[in-house]
Scaffold this motif. Structure first.
Motif, PDB file in Angstrom:
ATOM      1  N   GLU A  13     -67.382  -8.578   8.984  1.00  8.81           N
ATOM      2  CA  GLU A  13     -68.529  -9.214   9.627  1.00  8.81           C
ATOM      3  C   GLU A  13     -69.085 -10.425   8.873  1.00  8.81           C
ATOM      4  O   GLU A  13     -69.770 -11.244   9.461  1.00  8.81           O
ATOM      5  CB  GLU A  13     -69.653  -8.192   9.789  1.00  8.81           C
ATOM      6  CG  GLU A  13     -69.267  -6.982  10.619  1.00  8.81           C
ATOM      7  CD  GLU A  13     -68.927  -7.339  12.053  1.00  8.81           C
ATOM      8  OE1 GLU A  13     -69.626  -8.183  12.631  1.00  8.81           O
ATOM      9  OE2 GLU A  13     -67.949  -6.770  12.575  1.00  8.81           O
ATOM     10  N   PHE A  14     -68.816 -10.523   7.576  1.00  8.33           N
ATOM     11  CA  PHE A  14     -69.429 -11.589   6.781  1.00  8.33           C
ATOM     12  C   PHE A  14     -68.721 -12.916   7.012  1.00  8.33           C
ATOM     13  O   PHE A  14     -67.495 -12.980   6.973  1.00  8.33           O
ATOM     14  CB  PHE A  14     -69.388 -11.248   5.295  1.00  8.33           C
ATOM     15  CG  PHE A  14     -70.203 -10.032   4.937  1.00  8.33           C
ATOM     16  CD1 PHE A  14     -71.569 -10.013   5.151  1.00  8.33           C
ATOM     17  CD2 PHE A  14     -69.599  -8.915   4.398  1.00  8.33           C
ATOM     18  CE1 PHE A  14     -72.322  -8.899   4.837  1.00  8.33           C
ATOM     19  CE2 PHE A  14     -70.344  -7.789   4.071  1.00  8.33           C
ATOM     20  CZ  PHE A  14     -71.704  -7.782   4.297  1.00  8.33           C
ATOM     21  N   PRO A  15     -69.491 -13.999   7.246  1.00 10.81           N
ATOM     22  CA  PRO A  15     -68.857 -15.298   7.449  1.00 10.81           C
ATOM     23  C   PRO A  15     -68.161 -15.809   6.191  1.00 10.81           C
ATOM     24  O   PRO A  15     -67.143 -16.488   6.280  1.00 10.81           O
ATOM     25  CB  PRO A  15     -70.012 -16.215   7.852  1.00 10.81           C
ATOM     26  CG  PRO A  15     -71.253 -15.505   7.456  1.00 10.81           C
ATOM     27  CD  PRO A  15     -70.942 -14.050   7.369  1.00 10.81           C
ATOM     28  N   GLU A  16     -68.706 -15.470   5.026  1.00  9.82           N
ATOM     29  CA  GLU A  16     -68.093 -15.875   3.756  1.00  9.82           C
ATOM     30  C   GLU A  16     -68.285 -14.771   2.734  1.00  9.82           C
ATOM     31  O   GLU A  16     -69.330 -14.135   2.685  1.00  9.82           O
ATOM     32  CB  GLU A  16     -68.730 -17.154   3.210  1.00  9.82           C
ATOM     33  CG  GLU A  16     -67.988 -18.402   3.551  1.00  9.82           C
ATOM     34  CD  GLU A  16     -68.482 -19.599   2.749  1.00  9.82           C
ATOM     35  OE1 GLU A  16     -67.632 -20.310   2.209  1.00  9.82           O
ATOM     36  OE2 GLU A  16     -69.704 -19.811   2.682  1.00  9.82           O
ATOM     37  N   ILE A  17     -67.259 -14.580   1.934  1.00  9.19           N
ATOM     38  CA  ILE A  17     -67.303 -13.616   0.836  1.00  9.19           C
ATOM     39  C   ILE A  17     -66.904 -14.369  -0.418  1.00  9.19           C
ATOM     40  O   ILE A  17     -66.038 -15.245  -0.388  1.00  9.19           O
ATOM     41  CB  ILE A  17     -66.355 -12.426   1.110  1.00  9.19           C
ATOM     42  CG1 ILE A  17     -66.864 -11.642   2.325  1.00  9.19           C
ATOM     43  CG2 ILE A  17     -66.249 -11.523  -0.112  1.00  9.19           C
ATOM     44  CD1 ILE A  17     -66.013 -10.477   2.730  1.00  9.19           C
ATOM     45  N   PHE A  18     -67.549 -14.027  -1.526  1.00 10.54           N
ATOM     46  CA  PHE A  18     -67.307 -14.724  -2.779  1.00 10.54           C
ATOM     47  C   PHE A  18     -66.785 -13.751  -3.826  1.00 10.54           C
ATOM     48  O   PHE A  18     -67.153 -12.581  -3.834  1.00 10.54           O
ATOM     49  CB  PHE A  18     -68.601 -15.375  -3.277  1.00 10.54           C
ATOM     50  CG  PHE A  18     -69.163 -16.358  -2.297  1.00 10.54           C
ATOM     51  CD1 PHE A  18     -68.816 -17.694  -2.366  1.00 10.54           C
ATOM     52  CD2 PHE A  18     -70.017 -15.949  -1.287  1.00 10.54           C
ATOM     53  CE1 PHE A  18     -69.318 -18.605  -1.450  1.00 10.54           C
ATOM     54  CE2 PHE A  18     -70.520 -16.843  -0.366  1.00 10.54           C
ATOM     55  CZ  PHE A  18     -70.175 -18.175  -0.445  1.00 10.54           C
ATOM     56  N   LEU A  19     -65.957 -14.258  -4.713  1.00  6.54           N
ATOM     57  CA  LEU A  19     -65.368 -13.460  -5.778  1.00  6.54           C
ATOM     58  C   LEU A  19     -65.851 -14.005  -7.111  1.00  6.54           C
ATOM     59  O   LEU A  19     -65.766 -15.216  -7.354  1.00  6.54           O
ATOM     60  CB  LEU A  19     -63.837 -13.540  -5.701  1.00  6.54           C
ATOM     61  CG  LEU A  19     -63.072 -12.718  -6.700  1.00  6.54           C
ATOM     62  CD1 LEU A  19     -63.103 -11.250  -6.299  1.00  6.54           C
ATOM     63  CD2 LEU A  19     -61.631 -13.186  -6.768  1.00  6.54           C
ATOM     64  N   ARG A  20     -66.395 -13.120  -7.954  1.00  4.51           N
ATOM     65  CA  ARG A  20     -66.799 -13.512  -9.299  1.00  4.51           C
ATOM     66  C   ARG A  20     -66.004 -12.661 -10.283  1.00  4.51           C
ATOM     67  O   ARG A  20     -66.234 -11.453 -10.388  1.00  4.51           O
ATOM     68  CB  ARG A  20     -68.288 -13.318  -9.525  1.00  4.51           C
ATOM     69  CG  ARG A  20     -68.689 -13.718 -10.950  1.00  4.51           C
ATOM     70  CD  ARG A  20     -70.170 -13.779 -11.213  1.00  4.51           C
ATOM     71  NE  ARG A  20     -70.868 -12.603 -10.755  1.00  4.51           N
ATOM     72  CZ  ARG A  20     -72.156 -12.589 -10.417  1.00  4.51           C
ATOM     73  NH1 ARG A  20     -72.867 -13.679 -10.479  1.00  4.51           N
ATOM     74  NH2 ARG A  20     -72.730 -11.477 -10.028  1.00  4.51           N
ATOM     75  N   PRO A  21     -65.062 -13.281 -11.002  1.00  3.63           N
ATOM     76  CA  PRO A  21     -64.277 -12.521 -11.990  1.00  3.63           C
ATOM     77  C   PRO A  21     -65.180 -11.987 -13.085  1.00  3.63           C
ATOM     78  O   PRO A  21     -66.245 -12.531 -13.359  1.00  3.63           O
ATOM     79  CB  PRO A  21     -63.307 -13.557 -12.562  1.00  3.63           C
ATOM     80  CG  PRO A  21     -63.325 -14.698 -11.607  1.00  3.63           C
ATOM     81  CD  PRO A  21     -64.669 -14.676 -10.935  1.00  3.63           C
ATOM     82  N   LYS A  22     -64.747 -10.900 -13.699  1.00  2.58           N
ATOM     83  CA  LYS A  22     -65.526 -10.368 -14.819  1.00  2.58           C
ATOM     84  C   LYS A  22     -65.478 -11.382 -15.962  1.00  2.58           C
ATOM     85  O   LYS A  22     -64.530 -12.167 -16.085  1.00  2.58           O
ATOM     86  CB  LYS A  22     -65.017  -9.012 -15.260  1.00  2.58           C
ATOM     87  CG  LYS A  22     -63.666  -9.036 -15.931  1.00  2.58           C
ATOM     88  CD  LYS A  22     -63.281  -7.654 -16.368  1.00  2.58           C
ATOM     89  CE  LYS A  22     -61.923  -7.718 -17.045  1.00  2.58           C
ATOM     90  NZ  LYS A  22     -61.467  -6.447 -17.494  1.00  2.58           N
ATOM     91  N   ALA A  23     -66.520 -11.369 -16.778  1.00  2.00           N
ATOM     92  CA  ALA A  23     -66.603 -12.306 -17.903  1.00  2.00           C
ATOM     93  C   ALA A  23     -65.546 -11.950 -18.943  1.00  2.00           C
ATOM     94  O   ALA A  23     -65.354 -10.776 -19.256  1.00  2.00           O
ATOM     95  CB  ALA A  23     -67.990 -12.267 -18.531  1.00  2.00           C
ATOM     96  N   PRO A  24     -64.847 -12.962 -19.477  1.00  2.11           N
ATOM     97  CA  PRO A  24     -63.866 -12.674 -20.527  1.00  2.11           C
ATOM     98  C   PRO A  24     -64.555 -12.259 -21.816  1.00  2.11           C
ATOM     99  O   PRO A  24     -65.723 -12.574 -22.050  1.00  2.11           O
ATOM    100  CB  PRO A  24     -63.129 -14.008 -20.702  1.00  2.11           C
ATOM    101  CG  PRO A  24     -64.057 -15.044 -20.166  1.00  2.11           C
ATOM    102  CD  PRO A  24     -64.918 -14.367 -19.136  1.00  2.11           C
ATOM    103  N   ARG A  25     -63.829 -11.537 -22.638  1.00  2.00           N
ATOM    104  CA  ARG A  25     -64.361 -11.111 -23.937  1.00  2.00           C
ATOM    105  C   ARG A  25     -64.371 -12.284 -24.907  1.00  2.00           C
ATOM    106  O   ARG A  25     -63.489 -13.123 -24.882  1.00  2.00           O
ATOM    107  CB  ARG A  25     -63.491 -10.013 -24.525  1.00  2.00           C
ATOM    108  CG  ARG A  25     -63.553  -8.744 -23.762  1.00  2.00           C
ATOM    109  CD  ARG A  25     -62.759  -7.687 -24.484  1.00  2.00           C
ATOM    110  NE  ARG A  25     -62.704  -6.509 -23.648  1.00  2.00           N
ATOM    111  CZ  ARG A  25     -61.766  -5.602 -23.728  1.00  2.00           C
ATOM    112  NH1 ARG A  25     -60.804  -5.729 -24.614  1.00  2.00           N
ATOM    113  NH2 ARG A  25     -61.779  -4.567 -22.939  1.00  2.00           N
TER     114      ARG A  25
END
Length: 184
Positions: A13-25
């Motif tokens: 249903e969402f017009p846009e979905i965003f991906l945020r990678p986990k922060a690197p160590r």
């Protein structure tokens, strides 16, 4: 990735979905020599993960979790790089919550009141345990932490506009966290 929606069909249903990678160590800076006086090893500050729009090709339940396939992520190695990433949607795209419902992110930061009107602290974090139990990490006014198991009978009221929630903790819960250890 953990999915907290009522239904995976919401992903469609969402017009846009965003991906945020986990922060690197953080990693030690190359070239720092610990053997010379006055020089210390420095830790390189990792770059903040960049959030980017993604398109979902398909999804399906798999072993009690949601398996999501993205456009442009063609193999297992590319998918493994996304392990621990967050899928985000814009607040404006969320469906309106039903009567007596709210989103978990709305709870964080609320002032926690007890039935007598006294302030216990603030909700620092909402945790969802594997069995589906919701727990609020509450920071008290004197810097202690209370882990509060959320259930209808323990939450007397919520006012998002005013920024507070009133709780009725189960018997003994607050004593468990707030007893002064120095008197023993």
């Amino acid at each position: 990735m953990d999915y907290h929606g009522d239904s995976p069909f919401l992903l469609d249903e969402f017009p846009e979905i965003f991906l945020r990678p986990k922060a690197p160590r953080p990693r030690p800076t190359v070239g720092a020599k610990s053997g010379k006086p006055g020089l210390k090893k420095r830790v390189a500050k990792p770059a903040a993960p960049r959030t980017r729009p993604v398109k979902i090709e398909s999804w399906r339940p798999h072993k009690g979790r949601l398996l999501v396939f993205f456009e442009g992520i063609a193999d297992r190695d590319a998918a493994d790089e996304l392990r621990g990433a967050e899928l985000l949607v814009r607040e404006a795209d969320l469906p309106e919550p039903g009567e007596d419902e709210l989103y978990l992110y709305e709870v964080e930061g609320l002032t926690v009141l007890l039935e007598d009107g006294s302030t216990l602290g603030h909700v620092r974090q909402v945790q969802l345990l594997p069995a589906g139990q919701e727990v609020w990490a509450i920071d008290t006014e004197d810097g202690r932490e209370v882990l509060f198991p959320v259930a209808d009978e323990f939450v007397a009221g919520v006012d998002l506009d005013e920024g507070w929630v009133t709780i009725v903790p189960p018997p003994g819960l607050l004593e468990l966290y707030l007893n002064d250890d120095s008197s023993e």
